[in-house]
Enzyme design. Structure first.
Site, short mmCIF file in Angstrom:
data_model
loop_
_atom_site.label_atom_id
_atom_site.label_comp_id
_atom_site.label_asym_id
_atom_site.label_seq_id
_atom_site.Cartn_x
_atom_site.Cartn_y
_atom_site.Cartn_z
N TRP A 211 47.18 43.79 18.99
CA TRP A 211 46.01 42.97 19.27
C TRP A 211 45.04 43.63 20.24
CZ3 TRP A 211 45.97 42.59 24.43
CH2 TRP A 211 47.20 42.75 25.09
N ASN A 212 45.45 44.70 20.95
CA ASN A 212 44.61 45.15 22.08
C ASN A 212 43.35 45.90 21.65
OD1 ASN A 212 46.27 47.27 21.36
ND2 ASN A 212 46.57 48.00 23.45
N LYS B 241 49.11 45.00 8.18
CA LYS B 241 49.41 43.71 8.80
C LYS B 241 48.90 43.73 10.23
CE LYS B 241 52.54 42.05 11.36
NZ LYS B 241 51.67 41.15 12.15
N PRO B 242 47.82 42.99 10.51
CA PRO B 242 47.33 42.95 11.89
C PRO B 242 48.17 41.99 12.73
CG PRO B 242 45.97 41.53 10.49
CD PRO B 242 47.01 42.16 9.59
N CYS C 114 47.60 50.99 25.82
CA CYS C 114 48.87 51.75 25.87
C CYS C 114 48.72 52.97 26.76
CB CYS C 114 49.30 52.23 24.50
SG CYS C 114 49.05 51.06 23.20
P1 ADP Z 1 52.71 43.83 21.59
O1 ADP Z 1 53.73 43.52 22.62
O2 ADP Z 1 51.72 44.86 21.96
O3 ADP Z 1 52.12 42.62 20.91
P2 ADP Z 1 54.48 44.17 19.35
O4 ADP Z 1 55.29 45.37 19.10
O5 ADP Z 1 55.18 42.88 19.64
O6 ADP Z 1 53.49 44.62 20.50
O7 ADP Z 1 53.50 43.87 18.14
C1 ADP Z 1 52.75 44.85 17.49
C2 ADP Z 1 52.65 44.50 16.02
O8 ADP Z 1 53.96 44.44 15.47
C3 ADP Z 1 52.03 43.12 15.74
O9 ADP Z 1 51.26 43.20 14.54
C4 ADP Z 1 53.24 42.26 15.50
O10 ADP Z 1 52.97 41.13 14.68
C5 ADP Z 1 54.14 43.23 14.78
N1 ADP Z 1 55.57 42.87 14.78
C6 ADP Z 1 56.30 42.36 15.77
N2 ADP Z 1 57.57 42.16 15.37
C7 ADP Z 1 57.65 42.57 14.08
C8 ADP Z 1 58.69 42.62 13.08
N3 ADP Z 1 59.93 42.24 13.33
N4 ADP Z 1 58.36 43.12 11.87
C9 ADP Z 1 57.11 43.54 11.60
N5 ADP Z 1 56.10 43.51 12.48
C10 ADP Z 1 56.36 43.03 13.70
#
Ligand code: ADP
Length: 490
Positions: free
Chosen positions: A165-166, A189-190, A298
Site C-alpha cells: 500500500w505504501n 493483486k494490489p 521500505c
Molecule cells: P505490509 O505489512 O507492508 O502491508 P504485507 O506483506 O502484509 O506488507 O502485504 C503486502 C502485500 O501482500 C499486500 O498486497 C497483501 O495483501 C499481500 N499479502 C499478504 N498476505 C498474503 C498471502 N498470504 N498471500 C498473498 N498475498 C498476501
C-alpha cells in the site's frame, strides 16, 4: 474528530470514471462476488469506496486470460509493445492529478508526494517502453569450428505481482513495465488497503490499448488470490513487494512449481553521519531518507548513527527542520506528512518511541500522537544501540539518533541486522566513503543523499530484504529467460 481542510474539494477528480470499483479480469470489469473491500481514508477514517472482492475462480480466470493473451503479446515486436507502454505512460501523466487524488485519499500521503509518485511510476513505464528495444542477445565465440553459439532472451511467460500500500502506483508500475516490455503477461493483486490506484492504473492501460488479458488486476482477500497465483503451474514468476514474513511464505508456496521470484522485502536502513560530513547535507539526506512518505517506505532510514564530533551540531540542525514539519491532512498544502495508513502502523511508531525513551533516549522535538492517525515528526537523541527501533522497521516519522565513536563501530552497527535493502552515509572524505560503502551489506547505498529512487538504477535487497532487482536493464532481465542455441555443422 479531525477537521477536514476543504470538505467539498476533498479528493474531487476531473474524470470520476477513474474511480473504479470493479476488478479487471481478462479485459472485463468484474463485480464483487463476496463482501466488498471497504477502502478508508486514513485522515478522516471514513470508508469512502467499496471495491469488488473476487476469489479463487476469478483469479484463475485472470491466469487463464493471461495464458491466452501470451502468444499474441510475446510475438509483437519490441517497438509495438513499447508504443503501447508509451501511450500508457502518457495517460498516467495526463491524469496525474486524478491519480494523485486517489493515492492521497486511500494512502494518506500528501498530494504533492502523490503527484511525485505518479511521475516516478510513469517513469518506469517510460523507461521500459524504451528498454524493450535493448533486450539484446549474444553470440559466443565457438569452442570448435563449424559451430555457432547464440544466446536469446525469451519472455518468462505469465507473471504474478503482489504489491503493498505504501507506493500503490509506483511499485506496481515497476513490475508491469518490465514484464510487458519483455513480452510477458501479468496478473496483479494490489493491497486491500489501496486497490483504487491499481484499478485506475489498469483503466488507463486499457485506454492505451493493452490487449485483453495482458494485464489483469484482481482485488480481494489476499489468501485465496495468493494461493491460486502461487500454486498455478501456468504462472512462471512471482514479483512481490511487502513484508519478509509474507514474502518467505509466498516463496515457499512457489517452490513446488519452481517459479522465478523477485522479492523486495523488509528493510532496516542505517544512515551514518561521520565527523567530516557537511552538516547541511547530512540533515537534508536524513530528512529525505527518513520522512519520505511519512517514513512509510521500505528504504526509510530506520537507524541514524552519528559520530560524536558532529553529534550536537547535527541534532540541533535536524531538530530545527523536524520541528518545522507539520503532520496533517494530505490534501492540505500546509502538511509535510499525511496520516499513517492504519492504527497498527501508528501504534508501532508509538511503541518504538516509548521503548527508546524508557531506555534513556531524550525527546528533542515532537512526541506523542495527537489523535486520529497522525504521527508527529519526532527526533530522539541519546538512543541506545539496542532499542526496539534498531531491530524492527518503524515505518513512521520517528527519527532516533544513536551516537558512535569509530568508523569500524559504525560499520558493525550498520550491518548488525538480518536485513539489507538500503543504507545511507554522509562524509566528505572519499576514503571513508569508499571503505564504508564497500563494507555495507545492502543492495543500495545513498552517499550524501537520501534521494536514490530512479527507474534507471537497479534496486533490491540482500539477506532477508529479498531477491532480484527492479529498475534498469537488470529489472528487465528478471522477466526474461536465456535460451542457448548451439548450431553445429556450419
Ligand atoms: P505490509 O505489512 O507492508 O502491508 P504485507 O506483506 O502484509 O506488507 O502485504 C503486502 C502485500 O501482500 C499486500 O498486497 C497483501 O495483501 C499481500 N499479502 C499478504 N498476505 C498474503 C498471502 N498470504 N498471500 C498473498 N498475498 C498476501
Amino acid at each position: 474528530m479531525v477537521e477536514l481542510t476543504k470538505p467539498r474539494e476533498r479528493g474531487r477528480m476531473a474524470e470520476p470514471d477513474l474511480l473504479v470499483s470493479k476488478a479487471f479480469i481478462g479485459g472485463e470489469w468484474v463485480g464483487t462476488v463476496a463482501a466488498p473491500i471497504e477502502v478508508d481514508d486514513p485522515f478522516t477514517q471514513d470508508v469512502f469506496a467499496e471495491v469488488a472482492s473476487v476469489g479463487r475462480e476469478q483469479t484463475q480466470a485472470a491466469v487463464d486470460a493471461a495464458e491466452r493473451a501470451l502468444p499474441g503479446w510475446a510475438s509483437k515486436t519490441a517497438t509495438e509493445r513499447g508504443r503501447v507502454l508509451r501511450r500508457w505512460r502518457d495517460n498516467l501523466i495526463e491524469h496525474k492529478d486524478d491519480l494523485a487524488a486517489l493515492i492521497t485519499r486511500e494512502n494518506g500521503k500528501t498530494f504533492a508526494e502523490a503527484r511525485g509518485e505518479v511521475d516516478y511510476g510513469a517513469g518506469y513505464i517510460e523507461f521500459y517502453a524504451e528498454e524493450a528495444h535493448r533486450a539484446r542477445g549474444e553470440t559466443i565465440p565457438p569452442p570448435a569450428p563449424g559451430r555457432r553459439l547464440v544466446v536469446e532472451r525469451e519472455p518468462v511467460g505469465v507473471c504474478a505481482a503482489i504489491t503493498p500500500w505504501n507506493f500503490p502506483l509506483a511499485l506496481l508500475a515497476r513490475k508491469v513495465g518490465p514484464a510487458l516490455a519483455a513480452g510477458c503477461t501479468m496478473v496483479a493483486k494490489p493491497s486491500e488497503l489501496t486497490p483504487l490506484t491499481a484499478l485506475a492504473f489498469a483503466r488507463l492501460g486499457e485506454q492505451a490499448g493493452v490487449p485483453k488479458g495482458v494485464f489483469s488486476v484482481v482485488t480481494g482477500e489476499a489468501r485465496p488470490i495468493g494461493d491460486v497465483l502461487t500454486a498455478s503451474p501456468v504462472v512462471r514468476k512471482l514479483s512481490f513487494t511487502g513484508s519478509t514474513a509474507v514474502g518467505a511464505a509466498l516463496a515457499a508456496a512457489c517452490a513446488p512449481t519452481v517459479k522465478r521470484l523477485s522479492l523486495e522485502l523488509g528493510g532496516n536502513a542505517p544512515l551514518i553521519v561521520f565527523d567530516d560530513a557537511d552538516v547541511d547535507t547530512a540533515v537534508e539526506t536524513a530528512l529525505v531518507a527518513k520522512f519520505r512518505n511519512g517514513g512509510q517506505s521500505c528504504i526509510a532510514a530506520n537507524r541514524i548513527y552519528v559520530q560524536r564530533g558532529v553529534l550536537d551540531r547535527f541534532v540541533s540542525a535536524f531538530a530545527a527542520r523536524i520541528g518545522a514539519m507539520t503532520a496533517g491532512d494530505g490534501f492540505d498544502p500546509a502538511s509535510d506528512i499525511g496520516p499513517m495508513i492504519d492504527d497498527r502502523t501508528l501504534l508501532k511508531v508509538d511503541r518504538h518511541r516509548e521503548d527508546a525513551l524508557a531506555r534513556g533516549a531524550r525527546c528533542i522535538v515532537g512526541g506523542a500522537s495527537p489523535g486520529g492517525r497522525l504521527s508527529i515528526p519526532t527526533l530522539l537523541a541519546d538512543a541506545p544501540a539496542d532499542a526496539l527501533f534498531t531491530r524492527e522497521e518503524t515505518f513512521g516519522p520517528l527519527a532516533a539518533v544513536v551516537a558512535f565513536s569509530s568508523v569500524e563501530e559504525a560499520i558493525r552497527l550498520a550491518n548488525d541486522t538480518p536485513y539489507g535493502l538500503a543504507a545511507y552515509l554522509c562524509s566528505s572524505d572519499p576514503a571513508t566513503i569508499d571503505r564504508v560503502s564497500r563494507r555495507l551489506e545492502t543492495g543500495t547505498v545513498g552517499i550524501n543523499t537520501g534521494a536514490v529512487a530512479t527507474p534507471l538504477a537497479p534496486v533490491g535487497g540482500v539477506k532477508l530484504s529479498g531477491l532480484g532487482r527492479e529498475g534498469s536493464a537488470h529489472g528487465l532481465a528478471e522477466y526474461q529467460n536465456l535460451k542457448y542455441l548451439c548450431h553445429a555443422g556450419l
